[in-house]
Design a protein around this motif. Structure first.
Motif, short mmCIF file in Angstrom:
data_model
loop_
_atom_site.label_atom_id
_atom_site.label_comp_id
_atom_site.label_asym_id
_atom_site.label_seq_id
_atom_site.Cartn_x
_atom_site.Cartn_y
_atom_site.Cartn_z
N UNK A 161 6.99 -0.62 -0.69
CA UNK A 161 7.03 0.81 -0.41
C UNK A 161 5.68 1.46 -0.71
N UNK A 162 5.06 1.06 -1.84
CA UNK A 162 3.75 1.61 -2.19
C UNK A 162 2.69 1.18 -1.19
N UNK A 163 2.73 -0.06 -0.76
CA UNK A 163 1.78 -0.55 0.24
C UNK A 163 1.93 0.21 1.56
N UNK A 164 3.15 0.50 1.94
CA UNK A 164 3.40 1.25 3.17
C UNK A 164 2.86 2.67 3.04
N UNK A 165 2.99 3.27 1.87
CA UNK A 165 2.47 4.62 1.64
C UNK A 165 0.95 4.64 1.76
N UNK A 166 0.29 3.60 1.24
CA UNK A 166 -1.17 3.50 1.35
C UNK A 166 -1.58 3.39 2.82
N UNK A 167 -0.83 2.61 3.59
CA UNK A 167 -1.15 2.43 5.01
C UNK A 167 -0.96 3.73 5.79
N UNK A 168 -0.01 4.54 5.39
CA UNK A 168 0.26 5.80 6.10
C UNK A 168 -0.79 6.87 5.82
N UNK A 169 -1.49 6.74 4.72
CA UNK A 169 -2.38 7.79 4.27
C UNK A 169 -3.59 7.95 5.20
N UNK A 170 -3.88 9.20 5.56
CA UNK A 170 -5.05 9.49 6.38
C UNK A 170 -6.34 9.38 5.58
N UNK A 171 -6.24 9.42 4.24
CA UNK A 171 -7.42 9.40 3.39
C UNK A 171 -7.88 8.00 3.01
N UNK A 172 -6.98 7.02 3.08
CA UNK A 172 -7.25 5.73 2.47
C UNK A 172 -7.43 4.61 3.49
N UNK A 173 -8.23 3.61 3.11
CA UNK A 173 -8.39 2.40 3.90
C UNK A 173 -7.60 1.29 3.21
N UNK A 174 -6.44 0.91 3.74
CA UNK A 174 -5.60 -0.07 3.06
C UNK A 174 -6.26 -1.44 2.92
N UNK A 175 -7.26 -1.73 3.75
CA UNK A 175 -7.95 -3.02 3.65
C UNK A 175 -8.71 -3.15 2.34
N UNK A 176 -9.03 -2.02 1.70
CA UNK A 176 -9.81 -2.05 0.47
C UNK A 176 -8.97 -1.92 -0.80
N UNK A 177 -7.64 -1.85 -0.64
CA UNK A 177 -6.77 -1.62 -1.79
C UNK A 177 -5.67 -2.67 -1.84
N UNK A 178 -5.49 -3.28 -2.99
CA UNK A 178 -4.38 -4.21 -3.21
C UNK A 178 -3.52 -3.68 -4.36
N UNK A 179 -2.25 -4.04 -4.31
CA UNK A 179 -1.28 -3.54 -5.28
C UNK A 179 -0.60 -4.70 -5.98
N UNK A 180 -0.48 -4.60 -7.29
CA UNK A 180 0.25 -5.57 -8.08
C UNK A 180 1.40 -4.89 -8.80
#
Length: 222
Positions: A161-180
């Motif tokens: 769910x958190x990863x999906x929220x990062x992907x939806x964000x207009x501000x963020x680049x999900x390729x540069x963020x990982x979640x543990x």
């Protein structure tokens, strides 16, 4: 392709000072600015806690700033203007009238115009709501939020769910963020381009159901 040059500490100091003077709810004459390796340190005195927070946010808005240490102090009001007993009453009323603070979940202790919040809530936004409710009261010099977060929500789908929220964000680049995820603690790794992006990623993490702790290990890329 134009390459953006990294600002020197002196250039950052000038830019932060200009931003402080540009910010209408900050009396920049009372704030001193020092910069070391992209880290900004603010010191001096301001008239209220909201002004202290506004000064920090102003510094965070400046491109090239990688960290802000806020050492500014709020000038104390005279005892004849307000005392701890009067302030404690106002704090209690503010918490009781704030719709996103659960009823009777948060207690406040006031000493020397410093407010300490304790209790237990389910969501991080409720903790922030409690802080926000008392921050703008006249006379408050500091708010320490010691409210605990507890959730009985299963965390089976929390990471996705958190990863999906990062992907939806207009501000963020999900390729540069990982979640543990470890139990109910979520950790952010990687890089972002600004303070606003770092905070956006953190807000997304805290909004995931079941999270009771977030470790933000993102760094701001130069």
């Amino acid at each position: 392709m134009t390459q953006t040059m990294r600002k020197t500490d002196q250039e950052l100091k000038t830019a932060v000072t200009e931003e402080l003077h540009y910010t209408p709810n900050v009396d920049a004459s009372g704030v001193e600015v020092q910069v070391d390796g992209g880290t900004v340190t603010l010191s001096g005195e301001v008239n209220s806690l909201p002004e202290r927070l506004a000064a920090k946010h102003a510094a965070m808005r400046v491109g090239g700033v990688t960290n802000v240490t806020n050492k500014t102090a709020v000038r104390a009001l005279l005892p004849t203007e307000i005392n701890d007993q009067t302030l404690a009453h106002a704090v209690g009323e503010a918490l009781a009238w704030t719709v996103d603070v659960p009823a009777n979940a948060v207690k406040a202790d006031v000493r020397d115009q410093r407010v300490t919040l304790t209790g237990r809530v389910t969501w991080d936004y409720q903790r922030h709501a409690a802080t926000r409710a008392v921050t703008y009261l006249k006379g408050v010099k500091l708010v320490s939020n010691e409210i605990l977060l507890e959730s009985a929500v299963p965390t089976a789908g929390t990471k996705a769910a958190a990863e999906a929220a990062i992907r939806r964000s207009a501000e963020l680049n999900p390729a540069n963020i990982t979640i543990g995820l470890d139990g109910s603690e979520l950790t952010l790794h990687g890089s972002v381009g600004s303070w606003s992006q770092l905070r956006a990623a953190e807000r997304a993490a805290w909004s995931a159901a079941g999270v009771t702790s977030v470790r933000n290990e993102l760094h701001i890329a130069s």
